[in-house]
Design a protein around this motif. Structure first.
Motif, PDB file in Angstrom:
ATOM      1  N   CYS A   1       0.948  -1.211  -0.374  1.00  0.00           N
ATOM      2  CA  CYS A   1       0.375   0.222   0.186  1.00  0.00           C
ATOM      3  C   CYS A   1       0.908   1.494  -0.630  1.00  0.00           C
ATOM      4  O   CYS A   1       1.180   1.777   0.672  1.00  0.00           O
TER       5      CYS A   1
ATOM      6  N   SER B   1       1.667   5.050  -0.073  1.00  0.00           N
ATOM      7  CA  SER B   1       0.301   6.266   0.270  1.00  0.00           C
ATOM      8  C   SER B   1       2.033   7.243  -0.223  1.00  0.00           C
ATOM      9  O   SER B   1       2.941   7.368  -0.038  1.00  0.00           O
TER      10      SER B   1
ATOM     11  N   MET C   1      -5.334   4.979   3.678  1.00  0.00           N
ATOM     12  CA  MET C   1      -4.538   4.194   3.510  1.00  0.00           C
ATOM     13  C   MET C   1      -4.393   3.445   5.070  1.00  0.00           C
ATOM     14  O   MET C   1      -4.600   2.535   4.189  1.00  0.00           O
TER      15      MET C   1
ATOM     16  N   THR D   1      -7.240   1.410   4.582  1.00  0.00           N
ATOM     17  CA  THR D   1      -7.114   0.048   3.713  1.00  0.00           C
ATOM     18  C   THR D   1      -5.971  -1.109   4.398  1.00  0.00           C
ATOM     19  O   THR D   1      -6.412  -2.278   3.551  1.00  0.00           O
ATOM     20  N   VAL D   2      -5.018  -0.764   4.937  1.00  0.00           N
ATOM     21  CA  VAL D   2      -4.379  -1.822   5.843  1.00  0.00           C
ATOM     22  C   VAL D   2      -4.850  -2.564   6.561  1.00  0.00           C
ATOM     23  O   VAL D   2      -4.647  -3.774   6.883  1.00  0.00           O
TER      24      VAL D   2
ATOM     25  N   VAL E   1       0.973  -7.757   4.681  1.00  0.00           N
ATOM     26  CA  VAL E   1       0.606  -6.151   3.926  1.00  0.00           C
ATOM     27  C   VAL E   1       1.877  -5.035   3.812  1.00  0.00           C
ATOM     28  O   VAL E   1       1.965  -5.583   5.149  1.00  0.00           O
TER      29      VAL E   1
ATOM     30  N   LEU F   1       2.911  -0.902   4.004  1.00  0.00           N
ATOM     31  CA  LEU F   1       2.607   0.328   4.162  1.00  0.00           C
ATOM     32  C   LEU F   1       3.748   1.258   3.609  1.00  0.00           C
ATOM     33  O   LEU F   1       4.568   1.267   4.999  1.00  0.00           O
TER      34      LEU F   1
ATOM     35  N   ILE G   1      -1.425  -1.278  -3.508  1.00  0.00           N
ATOM     36  CA  ILE G   1      -2.526  -0.610  -3.810  1.00  0.00           C
ATOM     37  C   ILE G   1      -2.196   1.259  -3.584  1.00  0.00           C
ATOM     38  O   ILE G   1      -1.448   1.682  -2.998  1.00  0.00           O
TER      39      ILE G   1
ATOM     40  N   ALA H   1      -9.940  -3.439  -1.498  1.00  0.00           N
ATOM     41  CA  ALA H   1      -9.422  -4.536  -0.917  1.00  0.00           C
ATOM     42  C   ALA H   1      -9.581  -5.812  -1.086  1.00  0.00           C
ATOM     43  O   ALA H   1      -8.400  -6.955  -1.593  1.00  0.00           O
TER      44      ALA H   1
ATOM     45  N   THR I   1      -8.605  -6.731  -5.692  1.00  0.00           N
ATOM     46  CA  THR I   1      -7.589  -6.662  -5.508  1.00  0.00           C
ATOM     47  C   THR I   1      -7.048  -7.628  -5.201  1.00  0.00           C
ATOM     48  O   THR I   1      -6.101  -8.447  -5.947  1.00  0.00           O
TER      49      THR I   1
END
Length: 188
Positions: free
Chosen positions: A5, A7, A19, A22-23, A35, A37, A74, A165, A168
């Motif tokens: 992810c 940003s 974000m 989203t995470v 995952v 970030l 993402i 999410a 994806t």
């Protein structure tokens, strides 16, 4: 499966807030996946100077290598002056032309008003297509009015983040299966 992810801005809080949601959605629904970030505000990324991405060290090397190793990305981006921020464009410039081949990429966009809802279509999707990404066609567009005190207050936005999410992950899995079936046709 590795999901990054990204940003894509060094300033502001709305994109990072979105974000974070989203995470959280990814980790709650898909705990088996890795995952990561990457918030560009937390890294000192050099400007692209034409070198191979493997030749960069420090934060720049970490960011580019992490993106290259991802199965899905993402991208979260604000809209500044009716375009994506230079920090995000620089990330694309640091990567090879085919960097996103075989990767699924989805988008989450924050903007001050609804007037900027086509920026992802006009600014971001052409870059992603050029870099050979498999693009999740729908994206999450979040306006200023959907935030209050660094929280998303619109339940529909939260639903759409969860759906992004899911889309994806589903598209990444489907694309991976298709690639495996195609490669299995060859004996080498």
């Amino acid at each position: 499966m590795k999901i990054v992810c990204l940003s894509g801005s060094k300033v502001g809080s709305k994109t990072r807030t979105a974000m974070n949601y989203t995470v959280k959605a990814l980790k709650e629904k898909y705990p088996q996946y890795d995952v990561t970030l990457i918030d560009l505000a937390e890294y000192e990324v050099q400007f692209s100077d034409g070198r191979n991405y493997l030749d960069y060290n420090g934060d720049t090397g970490y960011v580019t290598k992490t993106l290259m190793e991802a199965d899905a990305i993402i991208i979260g981006t604000p809209v500044f002056q009716a375009s994506i921020p230079a920090t995000l464009k620089n990330i694309f410039d640091l990567l090879p032309v085919n960097a996103l081949r075989d990767k699924v990429v989805s988008m989450l966009v924050t903007a001050g008003s609804a007037k900027h809802y086509l920026i992802p279509e006009q600014q971001l999707k052409p870059i992603l297509s050029y870099m050979k990404a498999q693009i999740v066609q729908t994206y999450v567009f979040i306006e200023e009015s959907d935030f209050l005190q660094k929280k998303i207050i619109n339940d529909d936005v939260l639903f759409r983040i969860g759906r992004l999410a899911e889309d994806t992950i589903v598209l990444t899995g489907a694309y991976k299966r298709i690639k495996e079936e195609e490669e299995a046709k060859y004996d080498f």
